[in-house]
Design an enzyme around this catalytic site. Structure first.
Site, PDB file in Angstrom:
ATOM      1  N   ALA A  17      39.760  42.179  33.360  1.00 61.93           N
ATOM      2  CA  ALA A  17      39.911  41.755  34.751  1.00 61.93           C
ATOM      3  C   ALA A  17      38.513  41.681  35.328  1.00 61.93           C
ATOM      4  CB  ALA A  17      40.783  42.732  35.531  1.00 61.93           C
ATOM      5  N   TYR A 157      35.473  41.806  42.907  1.00 61.24           N
ATOM      6  CA  TYR A 157      36.192  40.771  42.179  1.00 61.24           C
ATOM      7  C   TYR A 157      37.069  41.396  41.106  1.00 61.24           C
ATOM      8  CZ  TYR A 157      33.087  37.254  44.269  1.00 61.24           C
ATOM      9  OH  TYR A 157      32.404  36.444  45.148  1.00 61.24           O
ATOM     10  N   SER A 158      38.179  40.764  40.849  1.00 61.25           N
ATOM     11  CA  SER A 158      39.072  41.102  39.746  1.00 61.25           C
ATOM     12  C   SER A 158      39.440  42.578  39.745  1.00 61.25           C
ATOM     13  CB  SER A 158      38.447  40.655  38.414  1.00 61.25           C
ATOM     14  OG  SER A 158      39.457  40.283  37.503  1.00 61.25           O
ATOM     15  N   ALA A 159      39.117  43.341  38.688  1.00 64.21           N
ATOM     16  CA  ALA A 159      39.517  44.751  38.631  1.00 64.21           C
ATOM     17  C   ALA A 159      38.980  45.532  39.825  1.00 64.21           C
ATOM     18  CB  ALA A 159      39.021  45.381  37.332  1.00 64.21           C
ATOM     19  N   TYR A 161      38.582  44.337  42.755  1.00 65.58           N
ATOM     20  CA  TYR A 161      39.422  44.007  43.896  1.00 65.58           C
ATOM     21  C   TYR A 161      40.768  44.734  43.815  1.00 65.58           C
ATOM     22  CZ  TYR A 161      42.045  41.933  47.548  1.00 65.58           C
ATOM     23  OH  TYR A 161      42.808  41.815  48.670  1.00 65.58           O
TER      24      TYR A 161
END
Length: 290
Positions: A17, A157-159, A161
């Protein structure tokens, strides 16, 4: 030349992620270590030798650290750099941090009578899937115990987030970013490079799927389909987690298709609550606490 097999095992053929640009940078840096030449990704600099050594050795170092900064009753937990399942450091080291360290710090803050609120100071492109959602659940389920705020400095971002979304509120700077709600898995096919170099690899296995995804053969269609199913399942878990945490429709989250949002755009989509510089966000939290 050292090949860094441990680092490779944590990057290739496992779900991540992570913001795609960061994934490309790491893949590019590792490619040369395998003797297969540079992966032609645009942009980004390779990891430093220190970071590569840290990644390979699992993050061991000799620094003694306190788990967080305590400022006027607020525990400020640093969540920055690439996120991995486990590290031996309580704070980011050489650009990386483990979910186990964040969990340790968060639980310590929850149990600290001197702490009245918890602020996660986040600046991260994301990282490994393993360990991410269990941590996000812990933070979400602890909301009633103490106020929690994700102060982005600059991006989540991603993980990263997923973790930010578990907090009660999220602030993002004008130039910061949120989103990238998606999962990525990178596979490297070195079969042509091996053949051109005069090497032939024979894989002896028990079980038809035992060698699925190995780098010495092209990725078979059935193996690709199986990996895609796993990635899809994790992606749906990500969508459901963010939808629950942010009180959004899963359809709205899914429809972002892992897009990233700059500043106010993240507030508009529902991924953040306010556009604030980190110091402004912290002062606002102190004012709310009285």
């Amino acid at each position: 030349m050292k090949s860094y097999p441990f680092a490779a095992a944590r990057i290739f053929d496992i779900p991540l992620a992570m913001h795609p640009v960061k994934g490309q940078v790491i893949a590019r840096a590792l490619a040369g270590r395998f003797g297969i030449g540079d992966i032609n990704f645009a942009g980004g600099e390779p990891l430093t030798p220190v970071a590569m050594e840290w990644f390979e050795e699992g993050g061991d170092d000799s620094h003694s650290e306190t788990p967080y900064d305590l400022v006027e009753g607020v525990a400020v937990i640093d969540v920055s750099g690439t996120l991995v399942q486990k590290s031996s450091n309580l704070r980011p080291y050489s650009g990386m941090l483990g979910y186990n360290a964040i969990r340790h710090n968060f639980l310590a803050a929850l149990n600290d009578k001197a702490v009245s609120a918890i602020a996660l100071s986040i600046d991260s492109p994301g990282g490994e899937v393993a360990g991410c959602f269990d941590l996000a659940d812990l933070i979400y389920e602890s909301r009633e115990a103490k106020p929690t705020l994700a102060i982005l400095n600059e991006c989540a971002y991603s993980a990263a987030y997923a973790i930010a979304s578990a907090c009660e509120q999220i602030t993002v700077p004008r130039t910061g970013g949120t989103g990238s709600v998606g999962v990525i898995c990178m596979h490297i096919d070195a079969s042509k490079a091996m053949s051109n170099a005069g090497f032939s690899v024979t894989i002896i296995k028990y079980g038809d799927r035992k060698a699925d995804g190995n780098q010495f053969n092209p990725l078979a269609k059935d193996a690709l389909a199986r990996f895609q199913t796993d990635v899809d399942e994790m992606g749906e878990l990500f969508v459901a987690t963010v939808a629950r945490n942010r009180n959004l429709s899963a359809d709205v989250v899914r429809a972002t298709q892992a897009t990233t949002f700059l500043g106010a755009a993240g507030v508009e989509i529902g991924f953040a609550d306010a556009v604030m510089a980190p110091d402004e966000a912290f002062r606002s939290l102190l004012a709310e606490l009285g």
